[in-house]
Scaffold this active site. Sequence first.
Site, PDB file in Angstrom:
ATOM      1  N   THR A 141       0.833  -1.204   0.000  1.00 34.13           N
ATOM      2  CA  THR A 141       0.000   0.000   0.000  1.00 34.13           C
ATOM      3  C   THR A 141       0.862   1.246   0.000  1.00 34.13           C
ATOM      4  O   THR A 141       2.091   1.175   0.043  1.00 34.13           O
ATOM      5  CB  THR A 141      -0.945  -0.014   1.225  1.00 34.13           C
ATOM      6  OG1 THR A 141      -1.799   1.142   1.159  1.00 34.13           O
ATOM      7  CG2 THR A 141      -0.177   0.035   2.533  1.00 34.13           C
ATOM      8  N   MET A 210      -1.800 -11.264  -0.628  1.00 39.05           N
ATOM      9  CA  MET A 210      -2.226 -10.684   0.656  1.00 39.05           C
ATOM     10  C   MET A 210      -2.908  -9.338   0.489  1.00 39.05           C
ATOM     11  O   MET A 210      -3.199  -8.662   1.469  1.00 39.05           O
ATOM     12  CB  MET A 210      -0.986 -10.475   1.538  1.00 39.05           C
ATOM     13  CG  MET A 210      -0.818 -11.407   2.688  1.00 39.05           C
ATOM     14  SD  MET A 210      -2.311 -12.140   3.299  1.00 39.05           S
ATOM     15  CE  MET A 210      -2.861 -10.935   4.477  1.00 39.05           C
ATOM     16  N   HIS A 216     -12.103  -5.718   0.764  1.00 47.75           N
ATOM     17  CA  HIS A 216     -13.066  -4.814   0.103  1.00 47.75           C
ATOM     18  C   HIS A 216     -14.065  -5.576  -0.766  1.00 47.75           C
ATOM     19  O   HIS A 216     -15.261  -5.304  -0.724  1.00 47.75           O
ATOM     20  CB  HIS A 216     -12.322  -3.784  -0.755  1.00 47.75           C
ATOM     21  CG  HIS A 216     -11.341  -2.964   0.028  1.00 47.75           C
ATOM     22  ND1 HIS A 216     -10.188  -2.458  -0.514  1.00 47.75           N
ATOM     23  CD2 HIS A 216     -11.342  -2.563   1.320  1.00 47.75           C
ATOM     24  CE1 HIS A 216      -9.523  -1.780   0.408  1.00 47.75           C
ATOM     25  NE2 HIS A 216     -10.192  -1.833   1.530  1.00 47.75           N
TER      26      HIS A 216
HETATM   27  P1  NAD Z   1      -4.287  10.169  -6.862  1.00 51.39           P
HETATM   28  O1  NAD Z   1      -5.751   9.991  -6.773  1.00 51.39           O
HETATM   29  O2  NAD Z   1      -3.708  11.443  -6.361  1.00 51.39           O
HETATM   30  O3  NAD Z   1      -3.846   9.941  -8.343  1.00 51.39           O
HETATM   31  C1  NAD Z   1      -4.268  10.790  -9.278  1.00 51.39           C
HETATM   32  C2  NAD Z   1      -3.134  10.898 -10.265  1.00 51.39           C
HETATM   33  O4  NAD Z   1      -3.134   9.763 -11.125  1.00 51.39           O
HETATM   34  C3  NAD Z   1      -3.301  12.094 -11.124  1.00 51.39           C
HETATM   35  O5  NAD Z   1      -2.752  13.219 -10.507  1.00 51.39           O
HETATM   36  C4  NAD Z   1      -2.568  11.651 -12.357  1.00 51.39           C
HETATM   37  O6  NAD Z   1      -1.183  11.861 -12.228  1.00 51.39           O
HETATM   38  C5  NAD Z   1      -2.836  10.174 -12.412  1.00 51.39           C
HETATM   39  N1  NAD Z   1      -3.993   9.924 -13.284  1.00 51.39           N
HETATM   40  C6  NAD Z   1      -5.284  10.078 -12.985  1.00 51.39           C
HETATM   41  N2  NAD Z   1      -6.057   9.766 -14.035  1.00 51.39           N
HETATM   42  C7  NAD Z   1      -5.222   9.387 -15.004  1.00 51.39           C
HETATM   43  C8  NAD Z   1      -5.411   8.941 -16.322  1.00 51.39           C
HETATM   44  N3  NAD Z   1      -6.624   8.809 -16.862  1.00 51.39           N
HETATM   45  N4  NAD Z   1      -4.327   8.645 -17.031  1.00 51.39           N
HETATM   46  C9  NAD Z   1      -3.095   8.773 -16.508  1.00 51.39           C
HETATM   47  N5  NAD Z   1      -2.857   9.186 -15.256  1.00 51.39           N
HETATM   48  C10 NAD Z   1      -3.907   9.499 -14.532  1.00 51.39           C
HETATM   49  O7  NAD Z   1      -3.557   8.939  -6.227  1.00 51.39           O
HETATM   50  P2  NAD Z   1      -2.876   8.898  -4.815  1.00 51.39           P
HETATM   51  O8  NAD Z   1      -3.796   9.470  -3.793  1.00 51.39           O
HETATM   52  O9  NAD Z   1      -1.508   9.403  -4.947  1.00 51.39           O
HETATM   53  O10 NAD Z   1      -2.845   7.331  -4.583  1.00 51.39           O
HETATM   54  C11 NAD Z   1      -2.021   6.457  -5.356  1.00 51.39           C
HETATM   55  C12 NAD Z   1      -2.489   5.046  -5.072  1.00 51.39           C
HETATM   56  O11 NAD Z   1      -2.411   4.815  -3.661  1.00 51.39           O
HETATM   57  C13 NAD Z   1      -3.929   4.767  -5.465  1.00 51.39           C
HETATM   58  O12 NAD Z   1      -4.014   3.467  -5.952  1.00 51.39           O
HETATM   59  C14 NAD Z   1      -4.692   4.911  -4.155  1.00 51.39           C
HETATM   60  O13 NAD Z   1      -5.861   4.122  -4.169  1.00 51.39           O
HETATM   61  C15 NAD Z   1      -3.686   4.426  -3.154  1.00 51.39           C
HETATM   62  N6  NAD Z   1      -3.831   5.012  -1.807  1.00 51.39           N
HETATM   63  C16 NAD Z   1      -3.918   6.356  -1.624  1.00 51.39           C
HETATM   64  C17 NAD Z   1      -4.001   6.880  -0.345  1.00 51.39           C
HETATM   65  C18 NAD Z   1      -4.033   8.370  -0.084  1.00 51.39           C
HETATM   66  O14 NAD Z   1      -4.194   8.789   1.072  1.00 51.39           O
HETATM   67  N7  NAD Z   1      -3.851   9.237  -1.050  1.00 51.39           N
HETATM   68  C19 NAD Z   1      -3.994   6.010   0.755  1.00 51.39           C
HETATM   69  C20 NAD Z   1      -3.895   4.617   0.543  1.00 51.39           C
HETATM   70  C21 NAD Z   1      -3.793   4.141  -0.752  1.00 51.39           C
END
Ligand code: NAD
Length: 402
Positions: A141, A210, A216
């Site tokens: 994660t 894992m 979910h």
């Molecule tokens: P995010 O939602 O900020 O990512 C968005 C980014 O993904 C955009 O800024 C862009 O760079 C890219 N993106 C979006 N749409 C796109 C498209 N159509 N084509 C290409 N690129 C595109 O993601 P995040 O919050 O940095 O999270 C990254 C991963 O970690 C995700 O899988 C998320 O589920 C997981 N996650 C996030 C958090 C959190 O607190 N932010 C916590 C746990 C897990």
Amino acid sequence: DKFRVLVCGGGNGAHVMAGLAAAKPDIEARVLTLFADEADRWSESLKTNDLTILVKGSDGQPDTAIKAKPSIVSKKPEEVVPGCKMIIFVVPAFAHNQYLDAIKPYVDPKCIILGVPGPSFDYAVRGILGDKSDNVLIFETLPWACRIKEYGKEVEILGSKETILGAIQGSLSTAPIGPMGKTPVETLQYILGAAPVLHVTGHPLGITLMAAHTIHCAIMYGTWANWDGKPLDKVPLFYQGVDEATAQLMSDLSNENLTVTEGIKRKRPDVDLSQVKHVYDWFMTRYTNDVQDKSSLKTVLQTNNAYAGLKHNMLEIEPGKFVPDFTHRYLSENVPFGLAVTRGVAEVAGIETPIMDKILLWAQEKLGKEFLVNGKMQGKDIQYTRCPQAYGLTTLDDILGH
Ligand code: NAD
């Protein structure tokens, strides 16, 4: 010469990772973001501002701020990839293939590629980069809960995980490639700081089997598979709302992961899949201080303080009337990049998975996709998943990267 790190992505996590790396005096942090105008916006901001990472103080401690400057943010891989010894993917899994295609011509073969988060990321790396890279490090994660406050300028870390699980594969696994001779894992730990503590052991498949999709997907199926379609007056609790049947389903699904694990271990006794546990045991190690009633998986889900108040993701179709949002990532990401992957692995290992199949058939219909058809991962939408079959990985050796 500074150690050169590339962060792929332009969202919340990418801001934090690029900032933390850039804050180290012996690391040059670059960013590749392919999405929309993110590279231009971020570059523009860096002309006049540092990137600030606000770290929320825990237990009433004051917030702290880390200031840093990535050396370049670009959408052109040729400008940023050459010379990078560590490439960290911090984007949602659906964007991984696009970034791998983009970096492929410029990747240094003596470079390590990280997926954060990265269950099954190794299949995409092997499927797309092929011989160009055999060095992959994946984590279960993201290390933090984080949100951008102002694009390119300020991002907030709301909380860090205490530990995260990972696995590494390839000839550079223990090589001193990082600053001051650090190994790849030590280098990432150096970038992250004290938390989370990285627990890296075993084969990447152990992380994939894992992954949190088990939790979910079971809750989504358990809650909505028999729903009558009538809008609800209130939004149900996601974890605390699980009933006996849903907890049992989650346990059964987790047992299938263990059956797949055992089946592969019988065929390949040398492969370390020790990270794979039953979901109840995982909760006991991960949330041991948060769970009030440890008597069963159901009570663990219902009484975990870390889950208090978290609700289902619903759409309000008219005031006070709610329907489930089947486009939320609990299905739209966790099925193609989670459940479909373990189902594909099970197929290669020759292990039957009736519970997985039942949930997958329901979920793919909700997503309007065809992955599992006539008992095989051969549906027309398979290329939208990360199941090994989508990359032509069809033997146990292909999956294990042997
Ligand atoms: P995010 O939602 O900020 O990512 C968005 C980014 O993904 C955009 O800024 C862009 O760079 C890219 N993106 C979006 N749409 C796109 C498209 N159509 N084509 C290409 N690129 C595109 O993601 P995040 O919050 O940095 O999270 C990254 C991963 O970690 C995700 O899988 C998320 O589920 C997981 N996650 C996030 C958090 C959190 O607190 N932010 C916590 C746990 C897990």
